[in-house]
Design a protein around this motif. Structure first.
Motif, PDB file in Angstrom:
ATOM      1  N   LEU A   1       1.372  -1.386   0.209  1.00  0.00           N
ATOM      2  CA  LEU A   1      -0.229   0.070   0.077  1.00  0.00           C
ATOM      3  C   LEU A   1       0.723   1.236   0.095  1.00  0.00           C
ATOM      4  CD1 LEU A   1      -2.759   0.657   0.539  1.00  0.00           C
ATOM      5  CD2 LEU A   1      -2.484   0.966   2.994  1.00  0.00           C
ATOM      6  N   SER A   2       0.432   2.435  -0.563  1.00  0.00           N
ATOM      7  CA  SER A   2       1.215   3.723  -1.057  1.00  0.00           C
ATOM      8  C   SER A   2       0.535   4.406   0.583  1.00  0.00           C
ATOM      9  CB  SER A   2       0.858   4.141  -1.981  1.00  0.00           C
ATOM     10  OG  SER A   2      -0.513   4.404  -2.409  1.00  0.00           O
ATOM     11  N   GLU A   3       1.887   5.384   1.158  1.00  0.00           N
ATOM     12  CA  GLU A   3       0.604   6.242   1.974  1.00  0.00           C
ATOM     13  C   GLU A   3      -0.226   6.636   1.758  1.00  0.00           C
ATOM     14  OE1 GLU A   3       4.938   8.606   3.308  1.00  0.00           O
ATOM     15  OE2 GLU A   3       2.979   9.632   4.536  1.00  0.00           O
ATOM     16  N   GLU A   4       0.151   7.642   0.672  1.00  0.00           N
ATOM     17  CA  GLU A   4      -0.749   7.560  -0.495  1.00  0.00           C
ATOM     18  C   GLU A   4      -2.177   7.521  -0.138  1.00  0.00           C
ATOM     19  OE1 GLU A   4      -0.868   8.642  -4.839  1.00  0.00           O
ATOM     20  OE2 GLU A   4      -0.811  10.888  -4.945  1.00  0.00           O
ATOM     21  N   ASP A   5      -2.781   6.311  -1.044  1.00  0.00           N
ATOM     22  CA  ASP A   5      -3.362   5.423  -0.414  1.00  0.00           C
ATOM     23  C   ASP A   5      -4.287   5.607   0.729  1.00  0.00           C
ATOM     24  OD1 ASP A   5      -4.326   5.145  -3.380  1.00  0.00           O
ATOM     25  OD2 ASP A   5      -3.563   2.943  -3.311  1.00  0.00           O
ATOM     26  N   TRP A   6      -2.994   5.115   1.729  1.00  0.00           N
ATOM     27  CA  TRP A   6      -3.733   5.401   3.384  1.00  0.00           C
ATOM     28  C   TRP A   6      -4.134   5.839   3.734  1.00  0.00           C
ATOM     29  CZ3 TRP A   6      -3.185   1.939   7.383  1.00  0.00           C
ATOM     30  CH2 TRP A   6      -3.876   2.351   8.728  1.00  0.00           C
ATOM     31  N   ASP A   7      -3.860   7.377   3.241  1.00  0.00           N
ATOM     32  CA  ASP A   7      -3.980   8.421   4.031  1.00  0.00           C
ATOM     33  C   ASP A   7      -5.768   9.100   3.160  1.00  0.00           C
ATOM     34  OD1 ASP A   7      -2.641   9.624   5.801  1.00  0.00           O
ATOM     35  OD2 ASP A   7      -1.400  10.646   3.858  1.00  0.00           O
ATOM     36  N   ARG A   8      -5.827   8.540   1.103  1.00  0.00           N
ATOM     37  CA  ARG A   8      -7.049   8.681   0.556  1.00  0.00           C
ATOM     38  C   ARG A   8      -8.233   8.177   1.715  1.00  0.00           C
ATOM     39  NH1 ARG A   8     -10.166  12.387  -0.895  1.00  0.00           N
ATOM     40  NH2 ARG A   8     -11.119  11.826  -2.955  1.00  0.00           N
ATOM     41  N   VAL A   9      -7.752   6.234   1.879  1.00  0.00           N
ATOM     42  CA  VAL A   9      -8.660   6.492   2.104  1.00  0.00           C
ATOM     43  C   VAL A   9      -9.159   6.442   3.229  1.00  0.00           C
ATOM     44  CG1 VAL A   9     -10.163   3.263   2.728  1.00  0.00           C
ATOM     45  CG2 VAL A   9      -7.747   3.258   0.923  1.00  0.00           C
ATOM     46  N   MET A  10      -8.454   6.571   4.739  1.00  0.00           N
ATOM     47  CA  MET A  10      -8.641   7.493   6.203  1.00  0.00           C
ATOM     48  C   MET A  10      -9.413   8.272   5.645  1.00  0.00           C
ATOM     49  SD  MET A  10      -7.986   4.775   7.882  1.00  0.00           S
ATOM     50  CE  MET A  10      -8.091   5.512   9.487  1.00  0.00           C
ATOM     51  N   ALA A  11      -9.300   9.462   4.572  1.00  0.00           N
ATOM     52  CA  ALA A  11     -10.172  10.155   4.745  1.00  0.00           C
ATOM     53  C   ALA A  11     -11.135  10.705   4.101  1.00  0.00           C
ATOM     54  CB  ALA A  11      -9.286  11.419   3.210  1.00  0.00           C
ATOM     55  N   VAL A  12     -11.309   9.015   3.379  1.00  0.00           N
ATOM     56  CA  VAL A  12     -12.904   9.335   2.182  1.00  0.00           C
ATOM     57  C   VAL A  12     -14.347   8.315   3.419  1.00  0.00           C
ATOM     58  CG1 VAL A  12     -14.018   8.395   0.639  1.00  0.00           C
ATOM     59  CG2 VAL A  12     -11.793   9.875  -0.007  1.00  0.00           C
ATOM     60  N   ASN A  13     -13.292   7.478   4.187  1.00  0.00           N
ATOM     61  CA  ASN A  13     -13.620   7.057   5.005  1.00  0.00           C
ATOM     62  C   ASN A  13     -14.184   7.191   5.968  1.00  0.00           C
ATOM     63  OD1 ASN A  13     -13.578   4.703   2.391  1.00  0.00           O
ATOM     64  ND2 ASN A  13     -12.773   3.309   3.321  1.00  0.00           N
ATOM     65  N   VAL A  14     -13.294   8.117   6.736  1.00  0.00           N
ATOM     66  CA  VAL A  14     -13.104   8.381   7.675  1.00  0.00           C
ATOM     67  C   VAL A  14     -13.624   9.448   8.157  1.00  0.00           C
ATOM     68  CG1 VAL A  14     -12.734   7.946  10.494  1.00  0.00           C
ATOM     69  CG2 VAL A  14     -12.019   5.682   8.474  1.00  0.00           C
ATOM     70  N   LYS A  15     -12.119  10.463   7.518  1.00  0.00           N
ATOM     71  CA  LYS A  15     -12.743  11.716   7.829  1.00  0.00           C
ATOM     72  C   LYS A  15     -14.069  12.231   6.803  1.00  0.00           C
ATOM     73  CE  LYS A  15      -9.950  16.283   7.222  1.00  0.00           C
ATOM     74  NZ  LYS A  15      -8.619  16.463   6.349  1.00  0.00           N
ATOM     75  N   SER A  16     -14.014  12.272   6.215  1.00  0.00           N
ATOM     76  CA  SER A  16     -15.453  12.265   5.774  1.00  0.00           C
ATOM     77  C   SER A  16     -16.618  12.333   6.934  1.00  0.00           C
ATOM     78  CB  SER A  16     -16.050  11.646   4.058  1.00  0.00           C
ATOM     79  OG  SER A  16     -16.624  10.551   5.302  1.00  0.00           O
TER      80      SER A  16
ATOM     81  N   ALA B   1      -6.144  -5.614   2.570  1.00  0.00           N
ATOM     82  CA  ALA B   1      -7.382  -4.781   2.958  1.00  0.00           C
ATOM     83  C   ALA B   1      -6.565  -4.045   3.543  1.00  0.00           C
ATOM     84  CB  ALA B   1      -8.489  -5.359   2.555  1.00  0.00           C
ATOM     85  N   VAL B   2      -5.459  -4.114   4.572  1.00  0.00           N
ATOM     86  CA  VAL B   2      -4.998  -2.920   5.150  1.00  0.00           C
ATOM     87  C   VAL B   2      -5.825  -1.713   5.293  1.00  0.00           C
ATOM     88  CG1 VAL B   2      -2.951  -2.323   4.794  1.00  0.00           C
ATOM     89  CG2 VAL B   2      -3.001  -3.680   7.500  1.00  0.00           C
ATOM     90  N   VAL B   3      -5.629  -1.193   5.520  1.00  0.00           N
ATOM     91  CA  VAL B   3      -5.894   0.508   5.235  1.00  0.00           C
ATOM     92  C   VAL B   3      -7.981   0.299   5.563  1.00  0.00           C
ATOM     93  CG1 VAL B   3      -6.247   0.938   2.871  1.00  0.00           C
ATOM     94  CG2 VAL B   3      -6.217   2.896   4.518  1.00  0.00           C
ATOM     95  N   TYR B   4      -8.518  -0.210   4.654  1.00  0.00           N
ATOM     96  CA  TYR B   4      -9.549  -0.404   4.539  1.00  0.00           C
ATOM     97  C   TYR B   4     -10.450  -1.320   5.284  1.00  0.00           C
ATOM     98  CZ  TYR B   4     -14.908  -1.611   3.008  1.00  0.00           C
ATOM     99  OH  TYR B   4     -15.815  -1.517   3.027  1.00  0.00           O
ATOM    100  N   CYS B   5      -9.703  -2.187   6.706  1.00  0.00           N
ATOM    101  CA  CYS B   5     -10.295  -2.793   8.052  1.00  0.00           C
ATOM    102  C   CYS B   5     -10.000  -1.440   8.231  1.00  0.00           C
ATOM    103  CB  CYS B   5      -9.068  -3.829   8.270  1.00  0.00           C
ATOM    104  SG  CYS B   5      -9.931  -5.200   6.893  1.00  0.00           S
ATOM    105  N   ALA B   6      -8.938  -0.950   8.151  1.00  0.00           N
ATOM    106  CA  ALA B   6      -8.532   0.195   9.913  1.00  0.00           C
ATOM    107  C   ALA B   6      -9.931   0.987   9.474  1.00  0.00           C
ATOM    108  CB  ALA B   6      -7.270   0.905   9.360  1.00  0.00           C
ATOM    109  N   SER B   7      -9.866   1.439   8.749  1.00  0.00           N
ATOM    110  CA  SER B   7     -11.082   2.654   8.525  1.00  0.00           C
ATOM    111  C   SER B   7     -12.445   2.237   8.768  1.00  0.00           C
ATOM    112  CB  SER B   7     -11.363   2.948   6.669  1.00  0.00           C
ATOM    113  OG  SER B   7     -11.218   2.325   5.724  1.00  0.00           O
ATOM    114  N   LYS B   8     -13.177   0.885   8.411  1.00  0.00           N
ATOM    115  CA  LYS B   8     -13.989   0.535   8.745  1.00  0.00           C
ATOM    116  C   LYS B   8     -14.739   0.044  10.439  1.00  0.00           C
ATOM    117  CE  LYS B   8     -16.392   0.941   4.646  1.00  0.00           C
ATOM    118  NZ  LYS B   8     -17.340   2.715   4.430  1.00  0.00           N
ATOM    119  N   ALA B   9     -12.841  -0.473  11.109  1.00  0.00           N
ATOM    120  CA  ALA B   9     -13.396  -0.215  12.701  1.00  0.00           C
ATOM    121  C   ALA B   9     -13.253   0.931  13.164  1.00  0.00           C
ATOM    122  CB  ALA B   9     -12.347  -1.385  12.909  1.00  0.00           C
ATOM    123  N   ALA B  10     -12.745   1.859  12.628  1.00  0.00           N
ATOM    124  CA  ALA B  10     -12.708   3.202  13.252  1.00  0.00           C
ATOM    125  C   ALA B  10     -14.112   3.844  13.115  1.00  0.00           C
ATOM    126  CB  ALA B  10     -12.302   4.489  12.228  1.00  0.00           C
TER     127      ALA B  10
END
Ligand SMILES: NC(=O)c1ccc[n+]([C@@H]2O[C@H](COP(=O)([O-])OP(=O)(O)OC[C@H]3O[C@@H](n4cnc5c(N)ncnc54)[C@H](O)[C@@H]3O)[C@@H](O)[C@H]2O)c1
Length: 258
Positions: free
Chosen positions: A105-120, A156-165
């Motif tokens: 996973l790229s750092e950019e993709d980590w940030d994007r998934v967390m921004a769209v799934n959680v920060k939003s 799906a590490v960042v997705y799993c992190a985002s959805k638990a959040a």
């Protein structure tokens, strides 16, 4: 005697409403009588949703915007109130996935998934809650979690992190805003036939038929359809769930049951 669910007079904002689960939920809420604003990046898909909302007799609006950007979020909520005069229901549903491990996973993709799934959800709720209180005196916020917010999943590490959040911020928000009449719940779908799931098949280089055959091993032996999830959203949006807050409703054909 009717036990129909009525959302007559209510206004809903649905993020990610241009396709999949968001579109199905927008239609379901409109069928129950709500006026619906769809917020999505995808203008063409959003227009199609609005057309379907008109077909079921609903008043509807499309707001094109990125839910991870505060200026878009603030302007979307403002436009909903200008157009419809109130806000009762917020379905925080827009989401993205990247099928990667921490090593790929790229750092950019980590940030994007967390921004769209959680920060939003933070941004949207921050803009919507005061408006719900002022214009409706109460509100229902529904966040889209995932079975993978409850269990882990491969690549799906960042997705799993985002959805638990998402699932745990739902509980925290329920505690904070319940006393002000704002209920906050999440719906956690299992594999549902949408553009996202089909994109996952492509990303993993797996045939779609494999996703379909995997679902046969689960208790209800099929993939979910967007409408299956939309029905749970309708329940949480309506007064049938007036004493439900901080809950995570898993809608997955029994996938997490055993
Ligand atoms: N399909 C499944 O199997 C499944 C399972 C569990 C959870 N979910 C969740 O359900 C939700 C809906 O996904 P779906 O399956 O309907 O996928 P989808 O790709 O069909 O819909 C997602 C929508 O979100 C929109 N979107 C993405 N980023 C956005 C942004 N920054 N701003 C505004 N809109 C944006 C997309 O344009 C799209 O219309 C997501 O939160 C997803 O994580 C889906």
């Amino acid at each position: 005697m009717s036990v129909g669910i009525s959302l007559e007079g209510r206004v809903a904002l649905v993020t990610g409403g241009a396709s999949g689960i968001g579109r199905a939920a927008a239609v379901r809420l409109a069928e129950a009588g709500a006026r619906v604003a769809v917020v999505d990046l995808d203008e063409a898909g959003g227009r199609e949703t609005v057309e379907r909302l008109h077909q079921v007799g609903g008043e509807a609006a499309l707001i094109v915007g990125d839910v991870s950007l505060d200026r878009h979020v603030q302007s979307a909520v403002k436009r909903v109130v200008e157009r419809f005069g109130r806000l009762d229901i917020l379905f925080n549903n827009a989401g993205i996935i990247r099928r990667r491990t921490v090593l790929t996973l790229s750092e950019e993709d980590w940030d994007r998934v967390m921004a769209v799934n959680v920060k939003s959800i933070f941004l949207m709720s921050r803009a919507a809650i005061p408006v719900m209180q002022e214009t409706a005196g109460r509100g229902s916020i529904i966040n889209t979690g995932s079975g993978w917010g409850v269990t882990g999943g491969a690549e799906a590490v960042v997705y799993c992190a985002s959805k638990a959040a998402v699932i745990n911020m739902t509980r925290a928000m329920a505690i904070d805003h319940g006393p002000n009449g704002i209920r906050v719940n999440s719906v956690s779908p299992g594999d549902t036939d949408t553009g996202m799931l089909r994109q996952e098949a492509r990303e993993l280089g797996q045939p779609w038929a494999l996703f379909e055959s995997d679902s046969k091993d689960r208790p209800l032996a099929r993939l979910g359809q967007p409408r299956d999830i939309a029905d749970a959203v309708l329940f949480l949006a309506s007064d049938l769930s007036v004493w439900v807050t901080g809950a995570n409703i898993v809608v997955d054909g029994g996938g997490l049951a055993g």
